[in-house]
Structures are given as C-alpha cells and as structure tokens.
Write a protein that holds these residues in place. Structure first.
Motif, mmCIF file in Angstrom:
data_model
loop_
_atom_site.group_PDB
_atom_site.id
_atom_site.type_symbol
_atom_site.label_atom_id
_atom_site.label_comp_id
_atom_site.label_asym_id
_atom_site.label_seq_id
_atom_site.Cartn_x
_atom_site.Cartn_y
_atom_site.Cartn_z
ATOM 1 N N ARG A 1 15.742 12.157 21.518
ATOM 2 C CA ARG A 1 16.325 13.288 22.246
ATOM 3 C C ARG A 1 15.260 14.320 22.638
ATOM 4 N NH1 ARG A 1 21.910 13.986 18.624
ATOM 5 N NH2 ARG A 1 22.305 11.761 18.485
ATOM 6 N N GLY A 2 14.014 13.935 22.548
ATOM 7 C CA GLY A 2 12.934 14.802 23.023
ATOM 8 C C GLY A 2 12.506 15.886 22.052
ATOM 9 N N ILE A 3 12.905 15.752 20.771
ATOM 10 C CA ILE A 3 12.548 16.750 19.761
ATOM 11 C C ILE A 3 11.261 16.306 19.067
ATOM 12 C CG2 ILE A 3 13.351 17.944 17.673
ATOM 13 C CD1 ILE A 3 15.181 18.387 20.108
ATOM 14 N N ARG A 4 10.357 17.260 18.840
ATOM 15 C CA ARG A 4 9.077 16.916 18.188
ATOM 16 C C ARG A 4 9.249 16.958 16.663
ATOM 17 N NH1 ARG A 4 6.915 16.294 22.687
ATOM 18 N NH2 ARG A 4 6.664 17.918 24.252
ATOM 19 N N THR A 5 8.893 15.827 16.061
ATOM 20 C CA THR A 5 9.087 15.690 14.606
ATOM 21 C C THR A 5 7.822 15.127 13.946
ATOM 22 O OG1 THR A 5 9.949 13.475 14.971
ATOM 23 C CG2 THR A 5 11.583 15.228 14.728
ATOM 24 N N ALA A 6 7.769 15.261 12.630
ATOM 25 C CA ALA A 6 6.721 14.607 11.829
ATOM 26 C C ALA A 6 7.354 14.241 10.496
ATOM 27 C CB ALA A 6 5.551 15.541 11.613
ATOM 28 N N VAL A 7 7.000 13.065 9.972
ATOM 29 C CA VAL A 7 7.563 12.617 8.697
ATOM 30 C C VAL A 7 6.480 12.621 7.622
ATOM 31 C CG1 VAL A 7 8.700 10.719 7.462
ATOM 32 C CG2 VAL A 7 9.261 11.140 9.854
ATOM 33 N N LEU A 8 6.799 13.221 6.489
ATOM 34 C CA LEU A 8 5.944 13.145 5.291
ATOM 35 C C LEU A 8 6.763 12.415 4.242
ATOM 36 C CD1 LEU A 8 4.717 16.845 5.326
ATOM 37 C CD2 LEU A 8 3.254 14.851 5.638
ATOM 38 N N ASP A 9 6.267 11.262 3.833
ATOM 39 C CA ASP A 9 7.058 10.406 2.956
ATOM 40 C C ASP A 9 6.315 10.149 1.638
ATOM 41 O OD1 ASP A 9 7.909 7.649 1.936
ATOM 42 O OD2 ASP A 9 9.425 8.101 3.454
ATOM 43 N N GLY A 10 7.059 10.180 0.530
ATOM 44 C CA GLY A 10 6.476 10.080 -0.804
ATOM 45 C C GLY A 10 5.417 9.002 -0.967
ATOM 46 N N ASP A 11 5.809 7.769 -0.740
ATOM 47 C CA ASP A 11 4.880 6.662 -0.985
ATOM 48 C C ASP A 11 3.647 6.770 -0.094
ATOM 49 O OD1 ASP A 11 6.129 5.457 -3.063
ATOM 50 O OD2 ASP A 11 7.296 4.076 -1.842
ATOM 51 N N ASN A 12 3.844 7.122 1.194
ATOM 52 C CA ASN A 12 2.707 7.198 2.122
ATOM 53 C C ASN A 12 1.744 8.308 1.731
ATOM 54 O OD1 ASN A 12 4.173 5.284 3.377
ATOM 55 N ND2 ASN A 12 4.613 6.433 5.228
ATOM 56 N N VAL A 13 2.275 9.479 1.422
ATOM 57 C CA VAL A 13 1.404 10.617 1.095
ATOM 58 C C VAL A 13 0.648 10.364 -0.207
ATOM 59 C CG1 VAL A 13 1.413 13.065 0.471
ATOM 60 C CG2 VAL A 13 2.717 12.282 2.435
ATOM 61 N N ARG A 14 1.272 9.618 -1.119
ATOM 62 C CA ARG A 14 0.582 9.302 -2.378
ATOM 63 C C ARG A 14 -0.502 8.229 -2.199
ATOM 64 N NH1 ARG A 14 2.052 11.023 -7.384
ATOM 65 N NH2 ARG A 14 3.769 12.516 -7.555
ATOM 66 N N HIS A 15 -0.619 7.703 -0.977
ATOM 67 C CA HIS A 15 -1.745 6.813 -0.668
ATOM 68 C C HIS A 15 -2.869 7.564 0.025
ATOM 69 C CE1 HIS A 15 0.981 3.411 -1.419
ATOM 70 N NE2 HIS A 15 -0.137 2.769 -1.680
ATOM 71 N N SER A 16 -2.612 8.799 0.452
ATOM 72 C CA SER A 16 -3.611 9.493 1.270
ATOM 73 C C SER A 16 -3.905 10.879 0.701
ATOM 74 C CB SER A 16 -3.113 9.584 2.709
ATOM 75 O OG SER A 16 -1.820 10.186 2.754
ATOM 76 N N LEU A 17 -3.224 11.888 1.215
ATOM 77 C CA LEU A 17 -3.468 13.275 0.776
ATOM 78 C C LEU A 17 -3.408 13.412 -0.741
ATOM 79 C CD1 LEU A 17 -3.681 16.330 1.656
ATOM 80 C CD2 LEU A 17 -1.187 16.359 1.609
ATOM 81 N N ASN A 18 -2.424 12.797 -1.337
ATOM 82 C CA ASN A 18 -2.211 12.935 -2.784
ATOM 83 C C ASN A 18 -2.436 11.609 -3.510
ATOM 84 O OD1 ASN A 18 -1.608 15.550 -2.201
ATOM 85 N ND2 ASN A 18 0.598 15.303 -2.343
ATOM 86 N N ALA A 19 -3.590 11.012 -3.233
ATOM 87 C CA ALA A 19 -3.885 9.693 -3.801
ATOM 88 C C ALA A 19 -3.910 9.729 -5.332
ATOM 89 C CB ALA A 19 -5.235 9.211 -3.276
ATOM 90 N N SER A 20 -3.568 8.606 -5.909
ATOM 91 C CA SER A 20 -3.517 8.497 -7.370
ATOM 92 C C SER A 20 -4.934 8.367 -7.945
ATOM 93 C CB SER A 20 -2.701 7.270 -7.776
ATOM 94 O OG SER A 20 -3.398 6.111 -7.383
ATOM 95 N N THR A 21 -5.025 8.574 -9.242
ATOM 96 C CA THR A 21 -6.303 8.454 -9.942
ATOM 97 C C THR A 21 -6.907 7.072 -9.706
ATOM 98 O OG1 THR A 21 -5.299 9.865 -11.584
ATOM 99 C CG2 THR A 21 -7.380 8.859 -12.194
ATOM 100 N N GLY A 22 -6.078 6.048 -9.823
ATOM 101 C CA GLY A 22 -6.552 4.674 -9.656
ATOM 102 C C GLY A 22 -7.168 4.445 -8.281
ATOM 103 N N MET A 23 -6.512 4.956 -7.259
ATOM 104 C CA MET A 23 -7.035 4.771 -5.896
ATOM 105 C C MET A 23 -8.352 5.505 -5.704
ATOM 106 S SD MET A 23 -3.891 4.957 -3.257
ATOM 107 C CE MET A 23 -2.470 5.161 -4.253
ATOM 108 N N LEU A 24 -8.420 6.753 -6.190
ATOM 109 C CA LEU A 24 -9.640 7.547 -5.991
ATOM 110 C C LEU A 24 -10.804 7.025 -6.816
ATOM 111 C CD1 LEU A 24 -8.286 11.209 -5.806
ATOM 112 C CD2 LEU A 24 -9.064 9.753 -3.943
ATOM 113 N N ARG A 25 -10.491 6.398 -7.942
ATOM 114 C CA ARG A 25 -11.562 5.859 -8.792
ATOM 115 C C ARG A 25 -12.397 4.857 -7.996
ATOM 116 N NH1 ARG A 25 -8.599 4.037 -12.954
ATOM 117 N NH2 ARG A 25 -8.737 6.005 -14.062
ATOM 118 N N GLU A 26 -11.691 4.016 -7.222
ATOM 119 C CA GLU A 26 -12.401 2.982 -6.442
ATOM 120 C C GLU A 26 -13.253 3.580 -5.338
ATOM 121 O OE1 GLU A 26 -9.846 -0.127 -4.998
ATOM 122 O OE2 GLU A 26 -8.979 -0.388 -6.995
#
Ligand SMILES: Nc1ncnc2c1ncn2[C@@H]1O[C@H](COP(=O)(O)OS(=O)(=O)O)[C@@H](OP(=O)(O)O)[C@H]1O
Ligand SMILES: Nc1ncnc2c1ncn2[C@@H]1O[C@H](COP(=O)(O)OP(=O)(O)O)[C@@H](O)[C@H]1O
Length: 226
Positions: free
Chosen positions: A54-79
């Motif tokens: 309908r032409g509305i500008r949106t953005a989605v922030l989703d738990g699993d996705n954000v925990r892979h990037s901005l809020n990465a887990s200890t295990g991911m950052l260790r590597e």
C-alpha cells in the motif's frame, strides 16, 4: 543536548516532519512482544508485506536475524573477533543480556521512526522495565506495544525450532516461559490473539485499522504519496 562525556548532539537540517511529508505517513514503532512461537515474526512479515503493497515505508527488526548481526552471540563473535571481544560484547539470554538486546533494538527502531518509517519489531522482550524504557525514550505516541497473546501450551505444541522440547529436557536453560519469566504487558496499545483463532492476515488488518484510527496512516483507499 550535551552529555557528560564531551559529546554534542547534532541537529539535522532535514526534520522528521520533512521526512514524514515525503513518505506521506507518520513514523512509529510497532513493538510486537510475546513468547517464542507466539507468532511475532509471522505477523511482522504479513504486516510488512501488507503495508509495503500500500505504499507505506516499513522496516522489520526480527529476533533471530538481529541476534546474528547487531546483537551477535558470544559464540559467533568468538570466531570473527576473538575471545576477549566476544566475552565483552556477545549477547545471550541472561536478564542483563536481554536488557542490552532490547536497548539496542529500541535505539535502532527509534532511528527508523525518526526517519518517518514504520519499524516493526519482533522480540520476546520479556521484561516490562525493558519495554518501558524503550517507550520512555521515544516521543509520546510513537511506541505502539502489541501483545501477541498466544497461550504457552499452543507455543509449546507449535515448537517450530524444537526449543521448548530441549528446554523441557533441561538441555536449554533460561528458556522464556519454561524456566525464565515472561511479564505480560499491563497496558499495551493492542492485544492480538494469535493462538489459531484468526489468521495472521486478519490480525495484521486489525493492526492497520488501529494505525489508521490513530491517524498514523492515511485511510487505506488513499495514495499516501499522492
Ligand atoms: N533461552 C532462550 N529464551 C528465549 N528464546 C531463546 C532462548 N535461546 C534461544 N532463543 C531463541 O532466540 C529467540 C528470541 O530472541 P529475542 O532477541 O527475541 O529474545 S529477547 O527479547 O532478548 O528475550 C527465540 O526466537 P523466537 O521463537 O522467534 O521468539 C528463540 O528461537
Ligand atoms: N495467527 C496464527 N495462527 C496460526 N498459526 C500461526 C499464527 N501465527 C503464527 N503461526 C505459526 O506459529 C509458528 C510460530 O510463529 P513465529 O511467527 O515464528 O513465532 P515467533 O516469531 O513469535 O517465535 C509458525 O509455525 C507459524 O506458522
């Protein structure tokens, strides 16, 4: 605004109102909260699609996705960054890590909102105080808390990732709803029943109707940029 660490807040030449005029609608944060498996991601996706069509500008922030990037887990950052960095900045599921997870997401959602975009967030966000802090960091009316109200029994039966099963078996500790708390919202703007009574599309229509009623969105038969 000046902080106590010699940082200065910069005002921008393009105001939020300018951006909202360009977009043809207001910005806001639709904050979906509920148990794992309650239907937050599904609803965020359906809403995202419905509004975009309908032409509305949106953005989605989703738990699993954000925990892979901005809020990465200890295990991911260790590597990628090594042990010390991972220990300092990796996020897990303790109360304080969830608090930081929600604080960062709140800050990002606020940036989208200030850009005149509708931010759709899908996080368990189990603690009232964390959700309240995000609400209080925003302008009055910008934070729309939507409780995705699905009984624990239904979430557990759905168990799309098999995590409830692991939590019941004691293989996964501090799992929300099992051995970690979920604090039900006391006065959310909206409650949606996502336990199977209604389709995600019907629930999304309820959210859209609420946004139109609040004049965040123009009536849906009009062109927002027209
Ligand atoms: N201990 C524990 N408790 C709850 N959830 C867990 C846990 N460990 C992993 N997961 C998975 O992480 C997803 C929730 O992440 P969130 O960022 O939304 O959680 S929180 O808001 O910080 O509480 C959640 O995804 P959703 O099912 O989409 O909610 C789970 O898949
Ligand atoms: N309104 C609904 N009615 C029936 N099933 C649903 C509904 N919303 C979501 N589901 C189903 O529930 C499961 C969990 O949904 P999901 O959106 O991944 O939850 P969450 O993001 O809260 O963990 C998925 O299998 C999804 O298809």
């Amino acid at each position: 605004m000046t902080t106590d660490v010699h940082l200065t807040w910069h005002e921008h030449r393009v105001s939020r109102e300018d951006r909202e005029r360009l977009n043809g609608h207001r910005g806001c944060v639709i904050w979906l909260t509920g148990l794992s498996g309650s239907g937050k991601s599904t609803l965020a996706n359906v809403l995202d699609h419905m509004l975009s069509e309908r032409g509305i500008r949106t953005a989605v922030l989703d738990g699993d996705n954000v925990r892979h990037s901005l809020n990465a887990s200890t295990g991911m950052l260790r590597e990628t960054h090594g042990e010390e960095f991972a220990q300092r900045f990796g996020l897990g599921f303790s109360a304080i890590d969830r608090e930081e997870n929600i604080r960062r997401i709140g800050a990002v959602a606020q940036l989208f909102c200030e850009a005149g975009i509708i931010a759709l967030t899908a996080f368990i966000s189990p603690y009232r105080i964390d959700r309240r802090r995000v609400r209080q960091s925003m302008r009055e009316g910008d934070f729309i808390e939507v409780f995705v109200d699905t009984p624990l029994e239904v979430c557990e039966q759905r168990d799309p990732k098999g995590l409830y099963k692991k939590a019941r078996a004691g293989e996964l500790k501090h799992f929300t709803g099992i051995d970690d708390p979920y604090e039900v919202p006391e006065s959310p703007e909206l409650v949606v029943k996502a336990g199977g009574e209604r389709t995600p599309e019907a629930l999304a229509e309820d959210v859209v109707a609420y946004l139109v009623g609040r004049r965040i969105l123009p009536p849906m038969d009009s062109n927002p940029t027209g």
